[in-house]
Scaffold this motif. Structure first.
Motif, PDB file in Angstrom:
ATOM      1  N   HIS A 307      11.153   8.625   8.755  1.00  0.00           N
ATOM      2  CA  HIS A 307      11.094   7.384   7.964  1.00  0.00           C
ATOM      3  C   HIS A 307      10.516   7.621   6.572  1.00  0.00           C
ATOM      4  O   HIS A 307       9.678   6.873   6.087  1.00  0.00           O
ATOM      5  N   GLN A 308      10.957   8.693   5.950  1.00  0.00           N
ATOM      6  CA  GLN A 308      10.525   8.973   4.585  1.00  0.00           C
ATOM      7  C   GLN A 308      11.557   8.430   3.600  1.00  0.00           C
ATOM      8  O   GLN A 308      12.726   8.253   3.954  1.00  0.00           O
ATOM      9  N   THR A 309      11.112   8.209   2.397  1.00  0.00           N
ATOM     10  CA  THR A 309      12.039   7.853   1.326  1.00  0.00           C
ATOM     11  C   THR A 309      11.980   8.963   0.279  1.00  0.00           C
ATOM     12  O   THR A 309      10.889   9.374  -0.124  1.00  0.00           O
ATOM     13  N   ARG A 337      -0.473   3.053  -5.012  1.00  0.00           N
ATOM     14  CA  ARG A 337      -0.910   3.771  -3.822  1.00  0.00           C
ATOM     15  C   ARG A 337       0.281   4.289  -3.014  1.00  0.00           C
ATOM     16  O   ARG A 337       0.401   4.059  -1.813  1.00  0.00           O
ATOM     17  N   ILE A 338       1.145   4.978  -3.731  1.00  0.00           N
ATOM     18  CA  ILE A 338       2.285   5.618  -3.075  1.00  0.00           C
ATOM     19  C   ILE A 338       1.918   7.071  -2.850  1.00  0.00           C
ATOM     20  O   ILE A 338       1.750   7.825  -3.799  1.00  0.00           O
ATOM     21  N   ASP A 359       8.072  -2.388   0.292  1.00  0.00           N
ATOM     22  CA  ASP A 359       7.555  -3.362  -0.677  1.00  0.00           C
ATOM     23  C   ASP A 359       6.777  -2.656  -1.775  1.00  0.00           C
ATOM     24  O   ASP A 359       6.903  -2.964  -2.955  1.00  0.00           O
ATOM     25  N   ARG A 360       5.955  -1.716  -1.357  1.00  0.00           N
ATOM     26  CA  ARG A 360       5.148  -0.977  -2.322  1.00  0.00           C
ATOM     27  C   ARG A 360       6.051  -0.179  -3.272  1.00  0.00           C
ATOM     28  O   ARG A 360       5.837  -0.168  -4.484  1.00  0.00           O
ATOM     29  N   ILE A 361       7.042   0.482  -2.701  1.00  0.00           N
ATOM     30  CA  ILE A 361       7.957   1.281  -3.524  1.00  0.00           C
ATOM     31  C   ILE A 361       8.676   0.367  -4.512  1.00  0.00           C
ATOM     32  O   ILE A 361       8.792   0.678  -5.696  1.00  0.00           O
ATOM     33  N   GLU A 367       8.311  -1.450 -12.046  1.00  0.00           N
ATOM     34  CA  GLU A 367       7.511  -1.062 -13.203  1.00  0.00           C
ATOM     35  C   GLU A 367       8.148   0.123 -13.948  1.00  0.00           C
ATOM     36  O   GLU A 367       8.087   0.222 -15.156  1.00  0.00           O
ATOM     37  N   MET A 368       8.756   1.027 -13.171  1.00  0.00           N
ATOM     38  CA  MET A 368       9.344   2.235 -13.775  1.00  0.00           C
ATOM     39  C   MET A 368      10.637   1.934 -14.507  1.00  0.00           C
ATOM     40  O   MET A 368      11.053   2.695 -15.387  1.00  0.00           O
ATOM     41  N   HIS A 369      11.268   0.834 -14.079  1.00  0.00           N
ATOM     42  CA  HIS A 369      12.652   0.599 -14.462  1.00  0.00           C
ATOM     43  C   HIS A 369      12.970   0.627 -15.948  1.00  0.00           C
ATOM     44  O   HIS A 369      14.048   1.053 -16.338  1.00  0.00           O
ATOM     45  N   LYS A 370      12.011   0.196 -16.746  1.00  0.00           N
ATOM     46  CA  LYS A 370      12.280   0.155 -18.188  1.00  0.00           C
ATOM     47  C   LYS A 370      12.614   1.548 -18.728  1.00  0.00           C
ATOM     48  O   LYS A 370      13.514   1.716 -19.515  1.00  0.00           O
ATOM     49  N   LYS A 371      11.880   2.534 -18.248  1.00  0.00           N
ATOM     50  CA  LYS A 371      12.044   3.860 -18.837  1.00  0.00           C
ATOM     51  C   LYS A 371      12.750   4.877 -17.954  1.00  0.00           C
ATOM     52  O   LYS A 371      13.106   5.950 -18.418  1.00  0.00           O
ATOM     53  N   TYR A 372      12.890   4.516 -16.668  1.00  0.00           N
ATOM     54  CA  TYR A 372      13.458   5.517 -15.755  1.00  0.00           C
ATOM     55  C   TYR A 372      14.534   4.900 -14.869  1.00  0.00           C
ATOM     56  O   TYR A 372      14.464   3.734 -14.511  1.00  0.00           O
TER      57      TYR A 372
END
Ligand code: ASP
Ligand code: MG
Length: 418
Positions: A307-309, A337-338, A359-361, A367-372
């Motif tokens: 169950h890893q991502t 806290r990932i 949910d955490r991911i 938050e990352m979406h703007k730049k990545y």
């Protein structure tokens, strides 16, 4: 003094608790501090209860089921009893009270208030039972001893304050009865509320007490004969490791071997306190020892985490993945806290394998979406082999797709699908 830890499986029903009592009796009059988890699968059940609460759905049937499980065990142990049930009912009232507060959106905080009840119920029941059958003991609240910061669900121990409290509370209790019963996994945070130390954190609680009290040894009583080189459910030919140095055990737990909570060993190593893993079914048998000893085996150890991502992150501006990007990304992983179980970078991408919940991911990715740009592979498996051999590699990778692979002299890791 010695510290014992009994996990959920070792207190899951009445026969298990009778067995615990008989183990304690064989050690009498040794001074013992005994750390106990919630019974059986109660922590998972409490997580379900919490979910129901946060969704605003009715929790009464779940509370009833939880309590009935504990009442039944108590009744089987002490059929004539009335006072033990009254004690459990005090906790029930407290839990019901908590559940009447409307959920305020702080999941981690609510988690700690509610899920911690599992340990309070188990230790209350067990301490009462032991006293009733003549095994004198003192119940102490870990919430009055283990003191942390306000990182709910993963409290960071404030060692100065915890030391002060443990030293003030345990010696008088030991002097009074020789045996202390307390909870694993839980404590109090500096906001004056209950906190938990992370799933499976009872081992760590045992280590904290052992460190502060200068215990001669710690024993973790489990449903396996000791430390094994692999999970016997997956690897039927798993073998017991008799002795293993701290550092090797730390590596194994770091990679996710489920035998011992990863934070447990450092404090013990620091004071050279040996840790024993023993079978509660066969307490007379020698289990495994983690301590000051040479590494005497190089048979492969297998650690499988499902169950890893696998997240692969690409800078949108096509810049190379370098210090600036990485420090920003690590900042976000820390903030949300990932926990990263394995990572790798290429010129234009950075990949991490994590078991953080969805949910955490999602929050982090937003938050990352703007730049990545972020791509995922969900439900992949991370396999780590310590002291790998060609046969060991063949065994775990055969017929599966290798999504990521990393090798050092002693360790090989694969992210696999299929
Ligand atoms: N009861 C908690 C859990 O199941 C803590 C522990 O057992 O170590 O995660
Ligand atoms: Mg447990």
């Amino acid at each position: 003094m010695q510290v014992f830890k009994f996990g959920g499986a070792s207190v899951k029903d009445a026969p298990a608790i009778r067995n615990l009592a008989s183990i304690l009796q064989t050690y009498s009059p040794e001074e013992l501090l005994v750390v106990i988890s919630a019974m059986g699968k109660t922590t998972n059940f409490m997580e379900r209860l919490l979910k129901t609460y946060t969704l605003g759905e009715g929790t009464a049937p779940l509370v009833e089921e939880l309590m009935q499980y504990h009442y039944d065990i108590l009744h089987e142990l002490l059929p004539e009893d009335i006072n033990g049930k009254k004690r459990l009912d005090l906790l029930r009232t407290e839990l019901e009270q908590l559940l009447t507060h409307p959920y305020n959106g702080d999941y981690d905080f609510a988690y700690d208030q509610i899920v911690s009840m599992g340990e309070l119920l188990s230790t209350t029941l067990i301490s009462y039972y032991l006293n009733t059958v003549g095994i004198r003991n003192t119940w102490l609240s870990a919430c009055e001893m283990i003191f942390t910061d306000t990182t709910h669900r993963e409290g960071k121990v404030n060692w100065t304050e915890t030391t002060r409290r443990v030293q003030a509370m345990v010696p008088p209790a030991i002097a009074a009865s020789g045996l202390v019963i307390t909870q694993g996994f839980i404590g109090q945070s500096s906001d004056q509320h209950r906190v938990t130390l992370g799933r499976e954190g009872s081992d760590y609680s045992a280590a904290i007490f052992a460190f502060i009290l200068n215990a001669t040894r710690v024993t973790i009583w489990k449903d396996v004969p000791g430390l094994l080189n692999a999970d016997p459910k997956r690897f039927p030919d798993a073998v017991k490791i008799d002795r293993i140095p701290y550092q090797e055990a730390i590596e194994l737990s770091y990679y996710g071997a489920s035998v011992i909570h990863p934070k447990t060993l450092k404090p013990l190593q620091n004071k050279h306190i040996p840790l024993f893993v023993q079978s509660f079914y066969h307490p007379e048998e020698e289990g495994s020892m983690i301590g000051d000893c040479p590494l005497s085996t190089d048979i492969p150890s297998y650690i499988v985490k499902e169950h890893q991502t696998l997240m692969t992150i690409f800078p949108r501006d096509f810049s190379f993945v370098a210090e600036e990007n990485l420090s920003e990304l690590f900042g976000l992983f820390a903030q949300y806290r990932i926990r990263i179980n394995m990572m790798q970078n290429s010129a234009v991408s950075f990949s991490v394998c994590t078991d953080a919940d969805r949910d955490r991911i999602q929050l982090c990715v937003n938050e990352m979406h703007k730049k990545y740009k972020v791509k995922y592979n969900e439900q992949v498996t991370l396999v780590t082999i310590r002291h790998y051999t060609p046969e060991a590699i063949q065994r775990v990778t055969e017929g599966r797709t290798i999504l990521m692979r990393q090798t050092s002299r002693t360790t090989i890791q694969f992210v696999l699908r299929g």
